[in-house]
Design a protein around this motif. Structure first.
Motif, PDB file in Angstrom:
ATOM      1  N   THR A 171      41.957 -45.078 -26.372  1.00  0.00           N
ATOM      2  CA  THR A 171      42.113 -46.731 -27.222  1.00  0.00           C
ATOM      3  C   THR A 171      43.805 -46.798 -26.386  1.00  0.00           C
ATOM      4  O   THR A 171      44.574 -46.468 -27.209  1.00  0.00           O
ATOM      5  N   PRO A 172      44.002 -47.787 -25.428  1.00  0.00           N
ATOM      6  CA  PRO A 172      44.957 -47.662 -24.770  1.00  0.00           C
ATOM      7  C   PRO A 172      45.765 -48.755 -25.824  1.00  0.00           C
ATOM      8  O   PRO A 172      45.513 -49.621 -26.881  1.00  0.00           O
ATOM      9  N   TYR A 173      46.931 -48.743 -26.426  1.00  0.00           N
ATOM     10  CA  TYR A 173      48.396 -49.044 -27.792  1.00  0.00           C
ATOM     11  C   TYR A 173      48.754 -49.431 -27.474  1.00  0.00           C
ATOM     12  O   TYR A 173      50.306 -49.344 -26.693  1.00  0.00           O
ATOM     13  N   LEU A 174      49.175 -50.970 -27.627  1.00  0.00           N
ATOM     14  CA  LEU A 174      50.110 -51.696 -27.112  1.00  0.00           C
ATOM     15  C   LEU A 174      51.452 -51.978 -28.136  1.00  0.00           C
ATOM     16  O   LEU A 174      50.975 -53.239 -29.371  1.00  0.00           O
ATOM     17  N   VAL A 175      52.472 -51.855 -27.519  1.00  0.00           N
ATOM     18  CA  VAL A 175      53.105 -51.780 -29.062  1.00  0.00           C
ATOM     19  C   VAL A 175      53.901 -53.099 -28.276  1.00  0.00           C
ATOM     20  O   VAL A 175      55.065 -53.219 -27.615  1.00  0.00           O
ATOM     21  N   LEU A 176      54.367 -54.325 -29.163  1.00  0.00           N
ATOM     22  CA  LEU A 176      54.931 -55.250 -28.667  1.00  0.00           C
ATOM     23  C   LEU A 176      56.720 -55.689 -29.626  1.00  0.00           C
ATOM     24  O   LEU A 176      56.216 -55.347 -30.903  1.00  0.00           O
ATOM     25  N   PRO A 177      56.985 -56.308 -29.249  1.00  0.00           N
ATOM     26  CA  PRO A 177      58.386 -56.796 -29.896  1.00  0.00           C
ATOM     27  C   PRO A 177      58.370 -57.875 -30.841  1.00  0.00           C
ATOM     28  O   PRO A 177      59.153 -58.700 -30.592  1.00  0.00           O
ATOM     29  N   GLY A 178      57.284 -57.822 -32.099  1.00  0.00           N
ATOM     30  CA  GLY A 178      57.375 -59.361 -32.477  1.00  0.00           C
ATOM     31  C   GLY A 178      56.095 -60.140 -31.880  1.00  0.00           C
ATOM     32  O   GLY A 178      56.310 -61.757 -32.286  1.00  0.00           O
ATOM     33  N   THR A 179      55.583 -59.723 -30.880  1.00  0.00           N
ATOM     34  CA  THR A 179      54.437 -60.857 -29.795  1.00  0.00           C
ATOM     35  C   THR A 179      53.497 -60.607 -30.058  1.00  0.00           C
ATOM     36  O   THR A 179      52.376 -61.244 -28.843  1.00  0.00           O
ATOM     37  N   ALA A 180      52.638 -59.314 -30.827  1.00  0.00           N
ATOM     38  CA  ALA A 180      51.755 -58.774 -30.634  1.00  0.00           C
ATOM     39  C   ALA A 180      50.735 -60.292 -30.995  1.00  0.00           C
ATOM     40  O   ALA A 180      49.411 -60.322 -30.498  1.00  0.00           O
ATOM     41  N   GLY A 181      50.548 -60.929 -32.514  1.00  0.00           N
ATOM     42  CA  GLY A 181      50.067 -61.841 -32.660  1.00  0.00           C
ATOM     43  C   GLY A 181      49.518 -63.242 -31.375  1.00  0.00           C
ATOM     44  O   GLY A 181      48.800 -63.352 -31.103  1.00  0.00           O
ATOM     45  N   GLU A 182      50.969 -63.166 -30.788  1.00  0.00           N
ATOM     46  CA  GLU A 182      51.051 -63.866 -29.288  1.00  0.00           C
ATOM     47  C   GLU A 182      49.584 -63.069 -28.334  1.00  0.00           C
ATOM     48  O   GLU A 182      49.214 -63.987 -28.141  1.00  0.00           O
ATOM     49  N   ALA A 183      49.350 -62.154 -28.386  1.00  0.00           N
ATOM     50  CA  ALA A 183      49.025 -61.616 -27.018  1.00  0.00           C
ATOM     51  C   ALA A 183      47.895 -61.662 -27.323  1.00  0.00           C
ATOM     52  O   ALA A 183      46.813 -61.555 -26.360  1.00  0.00           O
ATOM     53  N   ILE A 184      47.194 -61.156 -29.134  1.00  0.00           N
ATOM     54  CA  ILE A 184      46.390 -61.715 -29.404  1.00  0.00           C
ATOM     55  C   ILE A 184      45.558 -62.444 -29.206  1.00  0.00           C
ATOM     56  O   ILE A 184      44.412 -62.869 -28.459  1.00  0.00           O
ATOM     57  N   ALA A 185      46.392 -63.598 -29.143  1.00  0.00           N
ATOM     58  CA  ALA A 185      45.157 -65.106 -28.841  1.00  0.00           C
ATOM     59  C   ALA A 185      45.142 -65.738 -27.610  1.00  0.00           C
ATOM     60  O   ALA A 185      44.555 -65.685 -26.482  1.00  0.00           O
ATOM     61  N   PHE A 186      46.458 -64.767 -26.806  1.00  0.00           N
ATOM     62  CA  PHE A 186      46.145 -64.920 -24.988  1.00  0.00           C
ATOM     63  C   PHE A 186      44.721 -64.279 -24.901  1.00  0.00           C
ATOM     64  O   PHE A 186      43.975 -64.851 -23.411  1.00  0.00           O
ATOM     65  N   TYR A 187      45.253 -62.761 -24.947  1.00  0.00           N
ATOM     66  CA  TYR A 187      43.510 -61.999 -24.535  1.00  0.00           C
ATOM     67  C   TYR A 187      42.238 -62.358 -25.177  1.00  0.00           C
ATOM     68  O   TYR A 187      41.837 -62.364 -24.431  1.00  0.00           O
ATOM     69  N   GLU A 188      42.488 -63.520 -26.376  1.00  0.00           N
ATOM     70  CA  GLU A 188      41.433 -63.741 -26.585  1.00  0.00           C
ATOM     71  C   GLU A 188      40.623 -64.807 -25.894  1.00  0.00           C
ATOM     72  O   GLU A 188      39.533 -64.780 -25.230  1.00  0.00           O
ATOM     73  N   LYS A 189      41.813 -65.772 -24.913  1.00  0.00           N
ATOM     74  CA  LYS A 189      41.553 -66.629 -24.204  1.00  0.00           C
ATOM     75  C   LYS A 189      41.388 -66.308 -22.794  1.00  0.00           C
ATOM     76  O   LYS A 189      40.172 -66.560 -21.562  1.00  0.00           O
ATOM     77  N   ALA A 190      41.807 -65.338 -22.321  1.00  0.00           N
ATOM     78  CA  ALA A 190      42.024 -64.676 -20.789  1.00  0.00           C
ATOM     79  C   ALA A 190      40.607 -63.351 -20.461  1.00  0.00           C
ATOM     80  O   ALA A 190      40.478 -63.534 -19.801  1.00  0.00           O
ATOM     81  N   LEU A 191      40.536 -62.767 -21.718  1.00  0.00           N
ATOM     82  CA  LEU A 191      39.762 -61.810 -21.584  1.00  0.00           C
ATOM     83  C   LEU A 191      38.820 -62.381 -22.499  1.00  0.00           C
ATOM     84  O   LEU A 191      38.198 -60.793 -22.617  1.00  0.00           O
ATOM     85  N   ASP A 192      38.249 -63.380 -22.825  1.00  0.00           N
ATOM     86  CA  ASP A 192      36.996 -63.575 -24.447  1.00  0.00           C
ATOM     87  C   ASP A 192      37.252 -61.806 -25.223  1.00  0.00           C
ATOM     88  O   ASP A 192      36.009 -61.767 -25.140  1.00  0.00           O
ATOM     89  N   ALA A 193      38.338 -61.480 -25.406  1.00  0.00           N
ATOM     90  CA  ALA A 193      38.838 -60.867 -26.883  1.00  0.00           C
ATOM     91  C   ALA A 193      37.994 -61.245 -27.592  1.00  0.00           C
ATOM     92  O   ALA A 193      38.411 -62.117 -27.840  1.00  0.00           O
ATOM     93  N   GLN A 194      37.494 -60.216 -28.172  1.00  0.00           N
ATOM     94  CA  GLN A 194      37.670 -60.988 -29.648  1.00  0.00           C
ATOM     95  C   GLN A 194      37.963 -59.723 -30.897  1.00  0.00           C
ATOM     96  O   GLN A 194      38.255 -58.954 -30.800  1.00  0.00           O
ATOM     97  N   VAL A 195      38.597 -59.967 -31.862  1.00  0.00           N
ATOM     98  CA  VAL A 195      39.991 -59.818 -33.024  1.00  0.00           C
ATOM     99  C   VAL A 195      38.531 -58.958 -33.704  1.00  0.00           C
ATOM    100  O   VAL A 195      38.107 -59.717 -34.500  1.00  0.00           O
ATOM    101  N   LEU A 196      38.109 -57.397 -34.004  1.00  0.00           N
ATOM    102  CA  LEU A 196      37.597 -56.632 -34.366  1.00  0.00           C
ATOM    103  C   LEU A 196      38.170 -56.298 -36.136  1.00  0.00           C
ATOM    104  O   LEU A 196      37.758 -56.194 -36.849  1.00  0.00           O
ATOM    105  N   PHE A 197      39.485 -56.278 -36.160  1.00  0.00           N
ATOM    106  CA  PHE A 197      40.513 -56.636 -36.937  1.00  0.00           C
ATOM    107  C   PHE A 197      41.944 -56.758 -36.631  1.00  0.00           C
ATOM    108  O   PHE A 197      42.602 -56.604 -36.137  1.00  0.00           O
ATOM    109  N   LYS A 198      42.690 -57.198 -37.717  1.00  0.00           N
ATOM    110  CA  LYS A 198      44.165 -57.819 -37.766  1.00  0.00           C
ATOM    111  C   LYS A 198      45.059 -57.350 -39.048  1.00  0.00           C
ATOM    112  O   LYS A 198      44.311 -58.257 -40.026  1.00  0.00           O
ATOM    113  N   GLN A 199      45.550 -56.863 -39.252  1.00  0.00           N
ATOM    114  CA  GLN A 199      46.791 -57.022 -40.507  1.00  0.00           C
ATOM    115  C   GLN A 199      48.132 -57.018 -40.402  1.00  0.00           C
ATOM    116  O   GLN A 199      48.365 -56.119 -39.147  1.00  0.00           O
TER     117      GLN A 199
END
Length: 144
Positions: A7-35
């Motif tokens: 599984t690709p694992y993206l490590v971001l400099p404090g922007t992971a939450g923004e990236a997840i929201a972006f991929y939810e819109k851009a790729l119809d991503a579904q959040v399975l887990f977030k902590q």
């Protein structure tokens, strides 16, 4: 056939939450887990400052038949070139995780020894001799 996923694992400099929201819109991503770091069990060896508690410690999203994992960098650890995208190898077998970990560390660098963690019976990180970082994640409950 043994069950292994990469599984690709993206490590971001404090922007992971923004990236997840972006991929939810851009790729119809579904959040399975977030902590967030603030939601994790407190660890006196690694205290988390108030300004870091909202950062993503670990997240998994589903895009079609694939998954992406995310985290923000740990406090005070800048992203090193090559570490922004890493690969998580997931198995259900701790002995297989250990075998892969041992194989990948040949000529490489251990970032985090394979160990039992609150979220996994065997988890570790290793950068192979080509500079690629792998997370070895064993599914299942840790023996706490």
């Amino acid at each position: 056939m043994m069950s292994v996923r990469l599984t690709p694992y993206l490590v971001l400099p404090g922007t992971a939450g923004e990236a997840i929201a972006f991929y939810e819109k851009a790729l119809d991503a579904q959040v399975l887990f977030k902590q967030t770091f603030g939601e994790m069990p407190a660890n006196p060896e690694f205290p988390i400052g108030e300004e870091q508690k909202h950062l993503v410690a670990h997240a998994m999203v589903q895009v079609g038949e694939s998954q992406l994992m995310f985290s923000d960098t740990d406090a005070g650890r800048p992203i090193q070139l090559g570490d922004q995208v890493t690969i998580c190898i997931t198995t259900k077998d701790a002995s297989l995780s250990k075998r892969y970990f041992e194989g990948l560390k040949d000529g490489g660098t251990v970032i985090m020894d394979l160990h039992e963690a609150f979220f996994s019976p065997a988890y570790g990180q290793v950068k192979d001799k080509f500079g690629v970082t792998f997370h070895l994640f064993t599914e299942g409950e840790a023996m706490n």
